[in-house]
Design a protein around this motif. Structure first.
Motif, short mmCIF file in Angstrom:
data_model
loop_
_atom_site.label_atom_id
_atom_site.label_comp_id
_atom_site.label_asym_id
_atom_site.label_seq_id
_atom_site.Cartn_x
_atom_site.Cartn_y
_atom_site.Cartn_z
N TYR A 26 34.44 34.35 19.57
CA TYR A 26 35.85 34.70 19.80
C TYR A 26 36.42 35.50 18.63
O TYR A 26 36.10 35.25 17.47
CB TYR A 26 36.69 33.43 19.98
CG TYR A 26 36.41 32.72 21.27
CD1 TYR A 26 37.18 32.95 22.40
CD2 TYR A 26 35.37 31.81 21.37
CE1 TYR A 26 36.92 32.30 23.59
CE2 TYR A 26 35.10 31.15 22.55
CZ TYR A 26 35.87 31.40 23.66
OH TYR A 26 35.60 30.76 24.85
N ASN A 32 42.10 31.39 24.99
CA ASN A 32 41.27 30.78 26.02
C ASN A 32 42.23 30.03 26.94
O ASN A 32 42.86 29.06 26.52
CB ASN A 32 40.24 29.83 25.40
CG ASN A 32 39.33 29.20 26.44
OD1 ASN A 32 39.76 28.77 27.49
ND2 ASN A 32 38.05 29.15 26.12
N GLN A 99 40.01 34.82 27.53
CA GLN A 99 39.17 34.15 28.53
C GLN A 99 40.07 33.35 29.45
O GLN A 99 41.00 32.68 29.00
CB GLN A 99 38.17 33.22 27.86
CG GLN A 99 37.29 32.47 28.84
CD GLN A 99 36.40 31.46 28.15
OE1 GLN A 99 36.36 31.37 26.93
NE2 GLN A 99 35.68 30.68 28.93
#
Length: 119
Positions: A26, A32, A99
């Motif tokens: 990341y 996320n 994400q």
């Protein structure tokens, strides 16, 4: 490293329950967002999230499909217990910057014998 390669590394680290390796995929300010949860912002917070989640349940990701389109990758997955889901990964310069994951939280909790949320 493109989205497909990043996702392949993600799956390998996820299946090893390796929060450190996952966090290295990341970007520093990545997000996320598992849609069943609040978004998690920042590499350290994402790592902490994985540490917590791996302590709650033994999870395995079996790849069904990986699709790549420019900076985006899509992972369609299942697990040995019957849960299915998909994840969308925005990758820039070999790092996940965003994400989003879709899966059924209630089914996950039931399959793993975890407490159900109270109303």
């Amino acid at each position: 490293m493109g989205p497909r390669q990043v996702i392949e590394k993600f799956v390998k680290a996820f299946n090893a329950a390796d929060a450190e390796q996952l966090s290295e995929l990341y970007a520093d300010e990545a997000v996320n967002h598992q849609v069943a949860e609040v978004p998690v912002k920042g590499r350290q917070a994402i790592k902490d999230m994985f540490v917590t989640e791996f302590s709650k349940a033994n999870m395995t990701c079996i790849v069904e499909n990986i699709f790549e389109d420019g900076e985006w990758g899509i992972l369609e997955w299942k697990d040995p217990l019957g849960l299915r889901g998909c994840g969308f990964f925005h990758v820039r310069k070999g790092k996940i910057v965003f994400q989003r994951g879709y899966w059924d939280k209630l089914s996950f909790l039931r399959i793993h014998g975890l407490p159900l949320p109270s109303e």
